[in-house]
Design a protein around this motif. Sequence first.
Motif, PDB file in Angstrom:
ATOM      1  N   ARG A  55      -6.175  -3.911  -5.115  1.00 29.52           N
ATOM      2  CA  ARG A  55      -4.709  -3.897  -5.073  1.00 29.52           C
ATOM      3  C   ARG A  55      -4.250  -4.237  -3.673  1.00 29.52           C
ATOM      4  N   ILE A  56      -3.185  -5.007  -3.602  1.00 31.47           N
ATOM      5  CA  ILE A  56      -2.689  -5.419  -2.298  1.00 31.47           C
ATOM      6  C   ILE A  56      -1.163  -5.406  -2.331  1.00 31.47           C
ATOM      7  N   GLY A  63      -3.940  -2.540   1.427  1.00 35.97           N
ATOM      8  CA  GLY A  63      -4.691  -2.831   0.229  1.00 35.97           C
ATOM      9  C   GLY A  63      -5.921  -1.973   0.080  1.00 35.97           C
ATOM     10  N   SER A  83       3.319  -6.756  -4.895  1.00 39.41           N
ATOM     11  CA  SER A  83       1.931  -6.307  -4.965  1.00 39.41           C
ATOM     12  C   SER A  83       1.196  -7.084  -6.041  1.00 39.41           C
TER      13      SER A  83
END
Lengths: 363, 320
Positions: free
Chosen positions: B297-298, B260, B228
Motif C-alpha cells: 500500500r502506498i 507505504g 493511495s
Amino acid sequence: MPPEFPDFQPEDVYADRLPPSRVDCYPQEAGIIALAIDGRDRIGFAFDDGRIAVGSLDAPAEFVALEGHDGVSLALCAGPKGGFVSGGDDGRAVLIAADGTRTELLPPGKDWVHAVAASPASGLIALGVGKTARVFDAAGKALGSTAPVASAVTGVAFNPKGKRIAVAHYGGVSLWYAGGLTGTPKLLPWKGSHVSVTWSPDGRFVVTGTQDKELHGWRVEDEVDMRMSGYAAKVKSFSWSADERWLACSGSPLVTAWDFIGKGPMGRPPHQFGGAEEFLATHVAAHPKLPVVAAAFEDGRIEMGRFAVEGQVLLKEVGGGLPTGLAWTADGGRLLMTTEDGEFFVVDLEDLKVAAKEQKKRK
Amino acid sequence: MNQVPVTVLTGYLGAGKTTLLNRILTEQHGKRYAVVVNEFGEIGIDNDLVVETDEEVFEMNNGCICCTVRGDLIRILTGLMRRKGKFDAILIETTGLADPAPVAQTFFVDEDVQAKAKLDAVVTVVDALNIEARLKDSKEAREQIAFADVILLNKTDLVAPADLDRIEGIIRGINKAAEIHRTTNSQVPLDRVLDRGAFDLDRILAIEPDFLEGGHVHSHNEDITSISFTQIDPLDENKFNRWISNLLQTKGQDILRSKGILSFANQDDQFVFQGVHMLLDGDYRRPWAPDDPRISRIVFIGRNLDVAALKAGFEACRAA
C-alpha cells in the motif's frame, strides 16, 4: 623534515604494549560529555548531570566536582590563564580558574550557551549566547556583546593573537575585533548552516564545518572560498598540526587532514588514515609537538597517524563507549579520552614525549 | 540505541494546541517530557523541562531545493540528548503559522538527531468552527493537515453534527492517511496522540485504495489531495527504489508526504517507508503475519498529483 620520533609501522599496536589505563579520578558514576585540558595539564570534565570536575593526573584521587549547570554543559574549553570555561543549556557560563575559584560569567537564562573559546594570547574569553557573542576578560569581567547574528551562534574561535573572534551562524562567519564588538563585523558569507568554526594558528584561514557535511574555508586576506566535501557526518572536531600546516578533521571513517601550506588545500587531496570502514572519527587531536595526530572513533578505538605518511597505529582497542573528548598532555606524553559511558582512558606514550624532547634539542 | 520519541504539535492559531499540550503535561502518565516551545506563554509546567526557541529555518545545500530544516531543533535536540535519562519523550510545539515541512525534514537530514531521536507523529489540532475559512485563506493550515499523522478535529461542540461530517470529509480529502479524532477542549486519550509509531502503520493498512474512474483525476492548483494505491503482486525492490527516488527528485516539491508498506519479492518482512518532500527513509520493520494478505500500500499527499502516472509507475514496480 626527517622523522624525529620513533617510526611506527601500521602493524604496531601500541594498545597491546601499553594498555590504556582506566583512571578512577572522579567521585561517582556519571557519563562524561566533554573533556578539556589546560596548558598546565589540569583536566576538566563535564558530566551529564551538570557537574564539572577538575583535577590532575598526578593526583587522581583529588579530583573535585563543582557545580556547573542546572542542565548540562554544551561547550567546555581550557580557560585563558589555565582552568576551564563551560557554557550550558541553562544559559549559565562559568569560569573555573586554575586555583579552582569558580566565577559565574553569565547567570542562568533563556539563551543557551552553545559555544565557548578562550585565548591564552590575549587572556580573553568568548561565548556564543543565543544569537550573540560575548567577550569577557580572564577575570570574568564582561567586556561587551555583539549585535545578534542571523541565527543562534554555533561556534566561536579566536585568531592567534586573541584579538579577533570568528562567530559561526547561518549564512557564514562574522569576524569582530574583540575591542570593537559594537562595530560592523566582516562577513565571510556562505549559504547554509555552519556548525563549528576554527581559525588557523597562522591566522590566514577560517574554516567551518557545515550542516551539509562539508568543510568551508575562507582565506581571510582575500575571502577566497574553499569547499572540502566528502564527509559522512558534520565535522565537529578540528585540530591543527603543531607545525600549523595541517588541519585534521573528524566526520568520516577516515581521518582527513588538509594541507594549508601556501594558498590552501584546494586542488590537493587530503591525507587520510583509518583502520575500519564503518565507524566515524568523532574527535581528532594533533600532537602538541610532533607531526602526528590521534583520532577517536565511534567504536571507542583510538588510532594515530602521521601527516603525509601512509598508515596508522592502534592506540586503544574498541570499547568503553562513544568518545566525548580526546586531548594530549602538554608534553605530548599522554593521550586522554573520555566517553559517554563515563570512562576515562589514559594512553601512555612516553616515547613520543622523549622524541619531542629530542626534536627540540636538535633544533 | 533507543531513540527518544518526538511528537510535533501543529495547528492554526486558536485551534487548541496549547490546551492539548497542557493536557499532556498535567495528566498522570508517569512520563517525563522535554518540551520545545516558541513562547513560554500559557504553559503551566512544574516538573517538565521547557526550552524556548525561535523557529530558525534554513535551506540545505544538498541540491534539494525545497529542503528547509529547523537548525534550532537540531541544536536543541542534540543538546537535550546530553541529559541522559532525564526525560522519556520530547514534545515540539510549533507556531500557528508554521509550515510543518522544516520540522519533519529535520528528522531526515541530521545524523545526530537521527541517532538519538525519532519523529513519532505530527499531531495537528484543527478548529472545527473555523477550518473551512482557514483552508481558503491559509496555505499553512492546509499544509498542517497534509503533514499530520493524527488530527484532532477540535471544538466539535461549536459545530452541528452534519457540518462535522462535511468538515471531516474535507480533511480526509486532503489527508487520508491520518487518524482523525473528534474532540472538545482537545480532550483525547493520550495514547491516541503519543507513542504512535506502530499504530501509524495500521492506519496505512486500513486505507482504502483509490480506483481510477472516468477521465479527470488530475488535481489542480494549490489543492492538496491524497491518493493511495494497493498492489497484490510482490514488488521488485530495485525497481521500486529507482521509481520512488526519481519521483521524489522530480516531483518532491509537490509531494508533501509519502508513506507505504510494501511487500517485496523474496522478503518475509514488511518494508515500511515514509517521505517528506524529496527526503525518504525506509526499512524492513516486521514480518508479514502468516494469514495476512501481502498487499503493498502506498499513499501520496500533495498538490498537482498526476494520479494516472503515479498508478502506472507503482504498477511497473511489480516483480517480473
